[in-house]
Scaffold this motif. Structure first.
Motif, short mmCIF file in Angstrom:
data_model
loop_
_atom_site.label_atom_id
_atom_site.label_comp_id
_atom_site.label_asym_id
_atom_site.label_seq_id
_atom_site.Cartn_x
_atom_site.Cartn_y
_atom_site.Cartn_z
N UNK A 161 0.85 -1.19 0.00
CA UNK A 161 0.00 0.00 0.00
C UNK A 161 0.89 1.25 0.00
N UNK A 162 0.69 2.15 -0.94
CA UNK A 162 1.66 3.23 -1.18
C UNK A 162 1.01 4.59 -1.40
N UNK A 163 1.82 5.62 -1.14
CA UNK A 163 1.52 6.99 -1.54
C UNK A 163 2.48 7.36 -2.66
N UNK A 164 2.00 8.05 -3.68
CA UNK A 164 2.88 8.46 -4.77
C UNK A 164 3.94 9.41 -4.23
N UNK A 165 5.19 9.04 -4.44
CA UNK A 165 6.33 9.79 -3.90
C UNK A 165 6.97 10.69 -4.96
N UNK A 166 7.09 10.18 -6.19
CA UNK A 166 7.69 10.94 -7.28
C UNK A 166 7.31 10.28 -8.59
N UNK A 167 7.34 11.07 -9.67
CA UNK A 167 7.06 10.56 -11.01
C UNK A 167 8.14 11.12 -11.95
N UNK A 168 8.78 10.23 -12.71
CA UNK A 168 9.83 10.63 -13.64
C UNK A 168 9.46 10.15 -15.04
N UNK A 169 9.98 10.82 -16.05
CA UNK A 169 9.75 10.38 -17.42
C UNK A 169 10.83 9.39 -17.81
N UNK A 170 10.44 8.43 -18.64
CA UNK A 170 11.38 7.44 -19.15
C UNK A 170 10.96 7.01 -20.54
N UNK A 171 11.31 7.81 -21.55
CA UNK A 171 10.90 7.48 -22.92
C UNK A 171 9.39 7.53 -23.05
N UNK A 172 8.80 6.44 -23.54
CA UNK A 172 7.34 6.42 -23.72
C UNK A 172 6.62 5.93 -22.46
N UNK A 173 7.33 5.83 -21.35
CA UNK A 173 6.74 5.43 -20.08
C UNK A 173 6.98 6.47 -18.99
N UNK A 174 6.24 6.35 -17.92
CA UNK A 174 6.47 7.11 -16.70
C UNK A 174 6.98 6.16 -15.63
#
Length: 202
Positions: A161-174
């Motif tokens: 069970x998680x809270x979103x901590x960070x989001x990074x870009x990686x080509x055609x994915x996140x």
């Protein structure tokens, strides 16, 4: 040990370890300058060949779920192979999702998610969550995870069970990093995990 056994071992370790001593600060290394890759710099790789070769790496299978955000008709979820533990201190996990995913914006709005590690008998459940444009939760038994209230699928080998901590870009994915708030395994004895290899379940 298998994926389910590893998940159970991780749960037992985290429960017994308590609060680790504070880590000594480490001077950060200089970060390289990031830039886009130009078209003429890309290796001439065929996408089909890329999938074929990378398909030799067997992976576990998860379903990422999130509670309904305000205004949403219901909870969100999708099948995900690209999942991994990331850090023990602090406890972080990571999953990857396509930038064109229609489910990801709903998870992002919720701000939380639950990783359901599927067991060997849940191949059909995985297929249901891999289809877009349907009510993926129709007839699927679940309860609410304790921290976020995300759907915790009945019969899954483990849940995180998680809270979103960070989001990074990686080509055609996140690349989505989650801070672990609670976790558990439904069968501390292990059990067989659901594995995906060369385009099929093992």
């Amino acid at each position: 040990m298998g994926q389910a056994g590893a998940a159970a071992a991780a749960v037992r370790y985290l429960r017994s370890a308590g609060s680790p001593p504070a880590a000594q600060p480490v001077e950060a290394l200089p970060r390289p300058e990031l830039r886009c890759v130009a078209d003429d710099e890309r290796a001439p790789l065929d996408q089909g060949e890329f999938r074929r070769v990378l398909g030799n790496f067997a992976t576990g299978v998860t379903v990422i779920t999130a509670p309904a955000a305000p205004g949403e008709p219901g909870p969100a979820g999708f099948a995900c192979q690209s999942f991994s533990a990331l850090s023990l201190d602090p406890p972080l996990v990571v999953f990857m999702v396509g930038r064109t995913s229609t489910t990801w914006p709903r998870i992002a709005r919720a701000g939380t998610f639950c990783v359901n590690v599927l067991a060997a008998h849940q191949g059909q459940l995985c297929r249901a969550f891999a289809i877009s444009g349907t009510d993926k939760f129709a007839g699927v038994p679940y309860d609410a995870s304790p921290a976020s209230g995300s759907p915790r699928l009945t019969g899954a080998a483990a849940w995180i069970d998680c809270t979103i901590h960070a989001v990074h870009t990686g080509g055609d994915h996140l690349i989505v990093v989650g801070r672990v708030d609670a976790l558990g395994a439904t069968d501390d004895g292990g059990g067989e995990p659901l594995l995906f290899h060369r385009g099929r379940f093992l």
